[in-house]
Design an enzyme around this catalytic site. Structure first.
Site, PDB file in Angstrom:
ATOM      1  N   GLY A   7      60.949  32.774  40.179  1.00  0.00           N
ATOM      2  CA  GLY A   7      59.743  33.130  40.915  1.00  0.00           C
ATOM      3  C   GLY A   7      58.533  32.491  40.261  1.00  0.00           C
ATOM      4  N   ALA A   8      57.966  31.489  40.926  1.00  0.00           N
ATOM      5  CA  ALA A   8      56.761  30.846  40.372  1.00  0.00           C
ATOM      6  C   ALA A   8      55.534  31.465  41.018  1.00  0.00           C
ATOM      7  CB  ALA A   8      56.828  29.342  40.614  1.00  0.00           C
ATOM      8  N   GLY A   9      55.464  32.797  40.962  1.00  0.00           N
ATOM      9  CA  GLY A   9      54.331  33.504  41.552  1.00  0.00           C
ATOM     10  C   GLY A   9      53.258  33.750  40.512  1.00  0.00           C
ATOM     11  N   GLY A  12      55.198  34.861  36.968  1.00  0.00           N
ATOM     12  CA  GLY A  12      56.124  33.832  36.470  1.00  0.00           C
ATOM     13  C   GLY A  12      55.450  32.482  36.345  1.00  0.00           C
ATOM     14  N   ASN A 103      56.948  45.286  37.039  1.00  0.00           N
ATOM     15  CA  ASN A 103      56.475  46.632  36.740  1.00  0.00           C
ATOM     16  C   ASN A 103      57.575  47.622  37.095  1.00  0.00           C
ATOM     17  OD1 ASN A 103      53.744  46.577  35.734  1.00  0.00           O
ATOM     18  ND2 ASN A 103      53.093  45.806  37.727  1.00  0.00           N
ATOM     19  N   LYS A 186      53.768  51.442  30.147  1.00  0.00           N
ATOM     20  CA  LYS A 186      53.161  50.547  31.158  1.00  0.00           C
ATOM     21  C   LYS A 186      53.407  51.112  32.558  1.00  0.00           C
ATOM     22  CE  LYS A 186      51.523  46.994  33.431  1.00  0.00           C
ATOM     23  NZ  LYS A 186      51.981  45.698  33.785  1.00  0.00           N
ATOM     24  N   GLU A 269      55.446  47.343  46.426  1.00  0.00           N
ATOM     25  CA  GLU A 269      56.667  47.868  45.769  1.00  0.00           C
ATOM     26  C   GLU A 269      56.647  49.407  45.750  1.00  0.00           C
ATOM     27  OE1 GLU A 269      55.453  45.375  42.371  1.00  0.00           O
ATOM     28  OE2 GLU A 269      57.517  44.708  42.258  1.00  0.00           O
TER      29      GLU A 269
HETATM   30  N1  LIG Z   1      50.240  39.943  39.491  1.00  0.00           N
HETATM   31  C1  LIG Z   1      49.966  40.739  38.507  1.00  0.00           C
HETATM   32  O1  LIG Z   1      48.808  40.814  38.103  1.00  0.00           O
HETATM   33  C2  LIG Z   1      51.033  41.546  37.836  1.00  0.00           C
HETATM   34  C3  LIG Z   1      52.269  41.769  38.435  1.00  0.00           C
HETATM   35  N2  LIG Z   1      53.232  42.470  37.756  1.00  0.00           N
HETATM   36  C4  LIG Z   1      54.550  42.692  38.322  1.00  0.00           C
HETATM   37  O2  LIG Z   1      55.256  41.467  38.224  1.00  0.00           O
HETATM   38  C5  LIG Z   1      56.196  41.327  39.299  1.00  0.00           C
HETATM   39  C6  LIG Z   1      55.926  40.010  40.015  1.00  0.00           C
HETATM   40  O3  LIG Z   1      54.637  40.114  40.602  1.00  0.00           O
HETATM   41  P1  LIG Z   1      53.789  38.843  41.051  1.00  0.00           P
HETATM   42  O4  LIG Z   1      54.048  37.692  40.176  1.00  0.00           O
HETATM   43  O5  LIG Z   1      52.402  39.322  41.224  1.00  0.00           O
HETATM   44  O6  LIG Z   1      54.429  38.561  42.474  1.00  0.00           O
HETATM   45  P2  LIG Z   1      54.265  37.242  43.374  1.00  0.00           P
HETATM   46  O7  LIG Z   1      54.544  37.691  44.763  1.00  0.00           O
HETATM   47  O8  LIG Z   1      52.997  36.558  43.068  1.00  0.00           O
HETATM   48  O9  LIG Z   1      55.436  36.323  42.853  1.00  0.00           O
HETATM   49  C7  LIG Z   1      56.756  36.600  43.070  1.00  0.00           C
HETATM   50  C8  LIG Z   1      57.452  35.297  43.379  1.00  0.00           C
HETATM   51  O10 LIG Z   1      58.853  35.548  43.465  1.00  0.00           O
HETATM   52  C9  LIG Z   1      59.358  34.604  44.371  1.00  0.00           C
HETATM   53  N3  LIG Z   1      60.698  34.953  44.824  1.00  0.00           N
HETATM   54  C10 LIG Z   1      61.105  35.988  45.595  1.00  0.00           C
HETATM   55  N4  LIG Z   1      62.427  35.955  45.768  1.00  0.00           N
HETATM   56  C11 LIG Z   1      62.883  34.872  45.096  1.00  0.00           C
HETATM   57  C12 LIG Z   1      64.169  34.296  44.912  1.00  0.00           C
HETATM   58  N5  LIG Z   1      65.266  34.845  45.451  1.00  0.00           N
HETATM   59  N6  LIG Z   1      64.265  33.174  44.178  1.00  0.00           N
HETATM   60  C13 LIG Z   1      63.174  32.600  43.626  1.00  0.00           C
HETATM   61  N7  LIG Z   1      61.918  33.101  43.767  1.00  0.00           N
HETATM   62  C14 LIG Z   1      61.784  34.225  44.497  1.00  0.00           C
HETATM   63  C15 LIG Z   1      58.334  34.567  45.478  1.00  0.00           C
HETATM   64  O11 LIG Z   1      58.485  33.332  46.098  1.00  0.00           O
HETATM   65  P3  LIG Z   1      58.104  32.957  47.611  1.00  0.00           P
HETATM   66  O12 LIG Z   1      56.890  32.115  47.437  1.00  0.00           O
HETATM   67  O13 LIG Z   1      59.290  32.203  48.065  1.00  0.00           O
HETATM   68  O14 LIG Z   1      57.861  34.243  48.345  1.00  0.00           O
HETATM   69  C16 LIG Z   1      57.033  34.672  44.690  1.00  0.00           C
HETATM   70  O15 LIG Z   1      56.475  33.405  44.426  1.00  0.00           O
HETATM   71  C17 LIG Z   1      56.016  42.574  40.159  1.00  0.00           C
HETATM   72  O16 LIG Z   1      56.954  43.563  39.799  1.00  0.00           O
HETATM   73  C18 LIG Z   1      54.599  43.066  39.802  1.00  0.00           C
HETATM   74  O17 LIG Z   1      54.443  44.465  39.986  1.00  0.00           O
HETATM   75  C19 LIG Z   1      53.036  42.911  36.476  1.00  0.00           C
HETATM   76  C20 LIG Z   1      51.827  42.731  35.850  1.00  0.00           C
HETATM   77  C21 LIG Z   1      50.719  42.089  36.506  1.00  0.00           C
HETATM   78  C1  LIG Z   2      47.234  46.613  35.784  1.00  0.00           C
HETATM   79  C2  LIG Z   2      47.862  45.267  35.681  1.00  0.00           C
HETATM   80  C3  LIG Z   2      46.908  44.212  36.198  1.00  0.00           C
HETATM   81  C4  LIG Z   2      48.074  45.002  34.206  1.00  0.00           C
HETATM   82  O1  LIG Z   2      48.957  44.019  33.950  1.00  0.00           O
HETATM   83  C5  LIG Z   2      49.171  45.241  36.425  1.00  0.00           C
HETATM   84  O2  LIG Z   2      50.224  45.331  35.856  1.00  0.00           O
HETATM   85  C6  LIG Z   2      49.201  45.135  37.905  1.00  0.00           C
HETATM   86  O3  LIG Z   2      48.160  45.293  38.544  1.00  0.00           O
HETATM   87  O4  LIG Z   2      50.313  44.924  38.436  1.00  0.00           O
END
Ligand SMILES: NC(=O)C1=CN([C@@H]2O[C@H](COP(=O)(O)OP(=O)(O)OC[C@H]3O[C@@H](n4cnc5c(N)ncnc54)[C@H](OP(=O)(O)O)[C@@H]3O)[C@@H](O)[C@H]2O)C=CC1
Ligand SMILES: CC(C)(CO)C(=O)C(=O)O
Length: 304
Positions: A7-9, A12, A103, A186, A269
């Site tokens: 996941g390059a979101g 990641g 999370n 957390k 989620e």
């Molecule tokens: N953003 C934040 O500030 C924070 C988030 N978190 C937690 O981190 C986790 C990830 O969140 P976040 O990064 O924001 O989410 P995003 O939606 O930004 O990124 C998730 C990525 O996962 C990809 N994905 C989904 N399914 C697959 C698969 N089968 N293979 C490869 N890639 C896949 C999606 O790709 P596609 O583009 O194809 O949909 C998307 O790019 C969550 O649990 C969130 O609660 C924790 C701390 C902070």
């Molecule tokens: C609170 C925060 C930004 C801290 O990492 C977080 O985990 C989220 O919003 O998903």
């Protein structure tokens, strides 16, 4: 060290990007749309800690790398976990460590059921990041910390190697001797923070200014703590005071990633964060958590 980021979101892409920035071998496992986008644009991060623009190494689930991965950073949303578990299987060897950054807690059981207790480490991150309309990663606040560790607390030489590799990144990515306690803490923080920010559809500042907002923070945290303790979490006596201080110390503009997702009309989620805390036997008293959960469920109906 050969690393795969799933996941390059927002999460990641950020931590994988920080490792790739240092010349580490980082491959991103992505789905076809993200593959195309990243091939076209490259991976871009804007951050108060320094911007990054790299050409990422990408694979999709039908491609096979030429060697096994030492570490997998798992950074998808919880509602994608079923698909991810299938997609990931071919990339996990008997030597691979999986570090989940989601999370919540429920994913740990699912991962260990599929990959075994020894392959799955604990992990979490503190970061406020999101993707913009062009797929660039916007990382906004001072915190960009990742913790990982053995779920049994015992570091090994290989874990020390991973820690040494992470230590080179321009972000604190550190080994924790008590990662499970860190993860529960957390989870308590984020269920409260995401709960109130999504309920009031507001950044934390205005919520803290209203008496009803401050009371809701206290209520959600108290109920979430009770539910987590019933699931085996052990917290320090001062955990609520510590987390409230943290919540009151954040910038007024700070939003949860769940609220940012709502603002973009994306799924949330809710099962993973909240339904998992609301067992039938405990729901009588959990009025604040029930309200938070119902609000999110109703939101999900509007986007379906
Ligand atoms: N953003 C934040 O500030 C924070 C988030 N978190 C937690 O981190 C986790 C990830 O969140 P976040 O990064 O924001 O989410 P995003 O939606 O930004 O990124 C998730 C990525 O996962 C990809 N994905 C989904 N399914 C697959 C698969 N089968 N293979 C490869 N890639 C896949 C999606 O790709 P596609 O583009 O194809 O949909 C998307 O790019 C969550 O649990 C969130 O609660 C924790 C701390 C902070
Ligand atoms: C609170 C925060 C930004 C801290 O990492 C977080 O985990 C989220 O919003 O998903």
């Amino acid at each position: 060290m050969n690393m795969l980021v799933v996941g390059a979101g927002a999460v990641g892409g950020y931590f994988g990007g920080r490792l790739a920035e240092q010349g580490e071998q980082v491959t991103f496992l992505v789905r076809p749309n993200r593959y195309e986008q990243l091939q076209k644009t490259g991976l871009h991060i804007t951050s108060p800690h320094g911007d990054i623009a790299i050409t990422p190494q990408l694979i999709t689930r039908d491609m096979r790398p030429d060697r096994a991965f030492d570490v997998i950073l798992l950074s998808t949303k919880a509602y994608h976990l079923d698909d991810v578990l299938q997609d990931l299987a071919p990339f996990v060897s008997s030597e691979t460590y999986i570090i989940p950054l989601l999370n919540g807690m429920q994913h740990i059981r699912r991962l260990t059921e599929v990959f075994g207790e020894d392959r799955v480490l604990g992990g979490l991150c503190f970061i406020e990041s999101t993707l913009d309309a062009e797929g660039r990663i916007l990382q906004t606040s001072p915190s960009h910390r990742l913790l990982f560790g053995s779920r049994t607390g015992k570091p090994t030489a290989r874990l020390e190697e991973i820690a040494a590799c992470f230590a080179k990144a321009k972000a604190p990515m550190m080994y924790s001797m008590h990662i499970m306690d860190d993860m529960w803490q957390k989870y308590l923080f984020i269920s409260t923070f995401a709960g109130v920010t999504t309920l009031f559809r507001s950044a934390i500042g205005p919520i803290r200014q209203e008496a009803v907002g401050r009371q809701m923070i206290l209520d959600v945290m108290k109920e979430a703590k009770q539910a987590m303790e019933e699931q085996g979490a052990v917290f320090n006596d001062d955990v609520e005071a510590v987390l409230l201080k943290q919540m009151h110390g954040m910038e007024n503009t700070m939003k949860s990633s769940m609220l940012r997702d709502m603002e973009k009309g994306q799924p949330v989620e809710v099962e993973h964060f909240f339904s998992a805390l609301l067992k039938p036997s405990t729901t009588d008293q959990m009025n604040a958590l029930k309200l938070v959960e119902a609000n999110l469920r109703m939101y999900l109906k509007t986007i379906k």
